[in-house]
Motif scaffolding. Structure first.
Motif, PDB file in Angstrom:
ATOM      1  N   VAL A   1     -40.678  25.928  73.802  1.00 31.62           N
ATOM      2  CA  VAL A   1     -41.653  26.027  74.878  1.00 31.62           C
ATOM      3  C   VAL A   1     -40.961  26.661  76.084  1.00 31.62           C
ATOM      4  O   VAL A   1     -39.978  26.108  76.589  1.00 31.62           O
TER       5      VAL A   1
ATOM      6  N   ASN B   1     -47.993  31.294  71.131  1.00 36.95           N
ATOM      7  CA  ASN B   1     -49.121  30.961  71.994  1.00 36.95           C
ATOM      8  C   ASN B   1     -48.799  31.441  73.408  1.00 36.95           C
ATOM      9  O   ASN B   1     -47.721  31.158  73.927  1.00 36.95           O
TER      10      ASN B   1
ATOM     11  N   LYS C   1     -48.570  20.994  76.250  1.00 45.52           N
ATOM     12  CA  LYS C   1     -48.222  21.478  74.919  1.00 45.52           C
ATOM     13  C   LYS C   1     -47.129  20.601  74.295  1.00 45.52           C
ATOM     14  O   LYS C   1     -47.186  20.265  73.112  1.00 45.52           O
TER      15      LYS C   1
ATOM     16  N   PHE D   1     -44.078  28.990  72.552  1.00 45.85           N
ATOM     17  CA  PHE D   1     -45.121  28.841  73.574  1.00 45.85           C
ATOM     18  C   PHE D   1     -44.647  29.535  74.845  1.00 45.85           C
ATOM     19  O   PHE D   1     -43.605  29.168  75.394  1.00 45.85           O
TER      20      PHE D   1
END
Ligand SMILES: C[C@@]1(CC(=O)O)c2cc3[nH]c(cc4nc(cc5[nH]c(cc(n2)[C@H]1CCC(=O)O)[C@@](C)(CC(=O)O)[C@@H]5CCC(=O)O)C(CC(=O)O)=C4CCC(=O)O)c(CCC(=O)O)c3CC(=O)O
Ligand SMILES: NC(=O)C1=CN([C@@H]2O[C@H](COP(=O)(O)OP(=O)(O)OC[C@H]3O[C@@H](n4cnc5c(N)ncnc54)[C@H](O)[C@@H]3O)[C@@H](O)[C@H]2O)C=CC1
Length: 156
Positions: free
Chosen positions: A20, A104, A30, A80
Motif C-alpha cells: 500500500v 488499485n 484499504k 494500492f
C-alpha cells in the motif's frame, strides 16, 4: 459511462503480500480490509495515520518510512496507489503494470486494474457492490441496505 468490470473474488490472500503506497485515510481503509483477510501488508509512506501507526507498532504491518520508489512493489500480489500525489499514484500504476501486479489507484478509477467494492459479509455469504468506479458512496449505501436485508432475512 464506466468501462465494464468483471467481478472476481480472490483466494489464497492469507499470507500474500499487499503493498500500500500512502499512509492516509484511504490507505488506512484499504489496510483494514487487507488485515481482515490475513494479507501481509507493507505500507510505503513518509507519514501514517494514528491507526496505521498502531498497526506498525504492533507489527501487524511493515512500515517503509520514506517516499515511494520503483522496486517497492517487488513480490506483491496486489498494489494500492493511495497517496495524494497524482504523479506518484500514476508511477505506481505503471510499475505494477510492468511487473504484472494487480493495482488499485485511489484517485483515478480507469488507471489501475481493479476497484475495491463495498462488501457485506453475512453467514458465509460475501456480497460485493461496485459502480464501475462511478459512485463509491452509492456502492456503500446500497451495501448498507443489503446488509440490513441479509441480517433480517438470512439466518444460518
Ligand atoms: C474507483 C474506486 C477505487 C478504489 O478501489 O479505491 C474509488 C475511487 C474514489 N472514491 C472517492 C471517494 C470516496 N470513496 C469512499 C469510500 C469507498 N470507496 C470505495 C471504492 C472506490 N473508490 C472504488 C470504486 C468502487 C465502486 O465501483 O463503486 C469503497 C466502496 C471501498 C473501499 O475503499 O474500501 C469505499 C466504501 C466502502 C465501505 O464503507 O466499506 C468515500 C467515503 C464514503 O463514501 O463513505 C468517499 C468520499 C471521500 C470523502 O470523504 O471525501 C473518490 C473521490 C475522491 C476525491 O474527489 O477527492 C474516488 C476517485 C474518483 O472517483 O475519481
Ligand atoms: N479511493 C477512495 O476510496 C478515495 C480516494 N480518494 C483520493 O485518494 C487520495 C488519497 O486520499 P487520502 O488518503 O484522504 O489522503 P491523505 O492526505 O490522508 O494521505 C495521503 C498520504 O500519502 C502519503 N504520501 C505523499 N507522498 C507520498 C510518496 N511520494 N510516497 C508515499 N506516500 C506518499 C502521505 O504521507 C499521506 O500519508 C486522494 O488523491 C483522494 O483524492 C479520496 C477519498 C476516497
Amino acid at each position: 459511462m464506466a468501462a465494464s468490470v468483471y467481478p472476481i473474488y480472490l483466494t489464497q490472500v492469507d499470507g500474500a503480500l499487499a503493498v500500500v503506497v500512502g499512509g492516509g485515510r484511504v490507505a488506512t481503509r484499504k489496510v483494514q480490509g487487507l488485515l481482515a483477510v490475513g494479507a501481509r501488508v507493507r505500507v510505503v509512506s513518509p507519514a501514517l495515520t494514528e491507526a496505521l501507526q498502531a498497526w506498525a507498532a504492533a507489527d501487524r504491518v511493515e512500515w517503509v518510512a520514506r517516499p515511494y520508489t520503483s522496486g517497492d512493489l517487488k513480490g506483491a500480489l496486489l498494489a494500492f496507489a493511495a497517496t495524494d500525489q497524482r504523479a506518484v499514484n500514476a508511477q505506481v500504476a505503471r510499475d505494477a503494470a510492468r511487473l504484472g501486479i494487480l493495482c488499485n489507484v485511489a484517485d483515478a478509477p480507469e488507471e489501475g486494474t481493479f476497484h475495491v467494492p463495498a462488501v457485506a459479509r453475512h453467514e458465509g455469504l460475501v456480497v460485493a457492490v461496485g459502480s464501475g468506479g462511478v459512485d463509491p458512496g452509492r456502492s456503500r449505501r446500497i451495501r448498507d441496505e443489503i446488509l440490513r436485508w441479509l441480517r433480517e432475512r438470512i439466518s444460518a
